[in-house]
Design a protein around this motif. Structure first.
Motif, short mmCIF file in Angstrom:
data_model
loop_
_atom_site.label_atom_id
_atom_site.label_comp_id
_atom_site.label_asym_id
_atom_site.label_seq_id
_atom_site.Cartn_x
_atom_site.Cartn_y
_atom_site.Cartn_z
N PHE A 180 36.40 -24.91 -52.83
CA PHE A 180 36.80 -23.86 -51.90
C PHE A 180 37.98 -24.29 -51.03
N LEU A 181 38.14 -25.58 -50.79
CA LEU A 181 39.33 -26.06 -50.09
C LEU A 181 40.57 -25.83 -50.95
N PHE A 182 40.48 -26.19 -52.23
CA PHE A 182 41.59 -26.01 -53.16
C PHE A 182 41.92 -24.53 -53.34
N THR A 183 40.91 -23.72 -53.63
CA THR A 183 41.18 -22.30 -53.86
C THR A 183 41.55 -21.58 -52.58
N GLY A 184 41.10 -22.09 -51.45
CA GLY A 184 41.48 -21.48 -50.18
C GLY A 184 42.93 -21.70 -49.82
N ILE A 185 43.52 -22.76 -50.35
CA ILE A 185 44.93 -23.03 -50.10
C ILE A 185 45.82 -22.45 -51.20
N LEU A 186 45.31 -22.34 -52.40
CA LEU A 186 46.10 -21.93 -53.55
C LEU A 186 46.66 -20.51 -53.44
N TRP A 187 45.95 -19.60 -52.79
CA TRP A 187 46.43 -18.23 -52.69
C TRP A 187 47.70 -18.11 -51.85
N VAL A 188 48.00 -19.14 -51.07
CA VAL A 188 49.16 -19.09 -50.19
C VAL A 188 50.46 -19.04 -50.99
N LEU A 189 50.50 -19.67 -52.17
CA LEU A 189 51.73 -19.70 -52.96
C LEU A 189 52.21 -18.31 -53.37
N PRO A 190 51.37 -17.47 -53.99
CA PRO A 190 51.86 -16.13 -54.30
C PRO A 190 52.10 -15.29 -53.05
N ALA A 191 51.32 -15.54 -52.00
CA ALA A 191 51.54 -14.80 -50.76
C ALA A 191 52.89 -15.14 -50.14
N MET A 192 53.28 -16.41 -50.22
CA MET A 192 54.59 -16.81 -49.72
C MET A 192 55.71 -16.11 -50.48
N TRP A 193 55.55 -15.99 -51.79
CA TRP A 193 56.56 -15.31 -52.59
C TRP A 193 56.66 -13.85 -52.19
N ILE A 194 55.54 -13.17 -51.98
CA ILE A 194 55.56 -11.76 -51.58
C ILE A 194 56.23 -11.61 -50.21
N ILE A 195 55.91 -12.48 -49.27
CA ILE A 195 56.50 -12.41 -47.94
C ILE A 195 58.00 -12.70 -48.02
N TRP A 196 58.40 -13.66 -48.84
CA TRP A 196 59.81 -13.96 -49.02
C TRP A 196 60.54 -12.73 -49.56
N TRP A 197 59.95 -12.04 -50.54
CA TRP A 197 60.55 -10.84 -51.11
C TRP A 197 60.65 -9.74 -50.06
N MET A 198 59.61 -9.60 -49.24
CA MET A 198 59.63 -8.56 -48.21
C MET A 198 60.73 -8.80 -47.18
N GLU A 199 60.99 -10.05 -46.84
CA GLU A 199 61.93 -10.39 -45.78
C GLU A 199 63.38 -10.52 -46.24
N LYS A 200 63.62 -10.49 -47.56
CA LYS A 200 64.98 -10.58 -48.05
C LYS A 200 65.79 -9.39 -47.54
N PRO A 201 67.01 -9.63 -47.06
CA PRO A 201 67.82 -8.50 -46.63
C PRO A 201 68.23 -7.65 -47.84
N PRO A 202 68.42 -6.37 -47.62
CA PRO A 202 68.82 -5.51 -48.73
C PRO A 202 70.22 -5.89 -49.24
N ARG A 203 70.43 -5.64 -50.50
CA ARG A 203 71.74 -5.93 -51.10
C ARG A 203 72.78 -4.94 -50.56
N GLU A 204 73.97 -5.45 -50.39
CA GLU A 204 75.05 -4.55 -49.97
C GLU A 204 75.58 -3.80 -51.17
N LYS A 205 75.88 -2.54 -50.96
CA LYS A 205 76.42 -1.71 -52.03
C LYS A 205 77.93 -1.91 -52.09
N ASN A 206 78.41 -2.26 -53.27
CA ASN A 206 79.85 -2.41 -53.48
C ASN A 206 80.37 -1.11 -54.06
N GLY A 207 81.26 -0.51 -53.37
CA GLY A 207 81.76 0.73 -53.95
C GLY A 207 82.50 1.53 -53.04
#
Length: 72
Positions: free
Chosen positions: A45-72
């Protein structure tokens, strides 16, 4: 994609991740660790309790990325 929409999608993804991950981790523990000692349960439970953080970090990173600028 608008920032508010990304955060809404990310929030739902995080809730789904935590719910499904907890359910699967518990099912695996019940199925395979029934006769194990308390130390094995603690380690699992210590291992599995920490393991879920990796995909959660990726989701949070994706959420916080600034939007792409439109070239045009």
């Amino acid at each position: 994609m608008p920032v508010r929409l990304k955060k809404l999608i990310g929030t739902f993804l995080l809730v789904a991740l935590v719910s499904i991950y907890a359910l699967v981790a518990t099912i695996v523990a019940v199925a395979h660790l029934g006769q194990s000692s308390g130390w094995v349960h603690l380690a699992y439970f210590l291992f599995t309790g920490i393991l879920w953080v990796l995909p959660a970090m990726w989701i949070i990173w994706w959420m916080e990325k600034p939007p792409r600028e439109k070239n045009g």
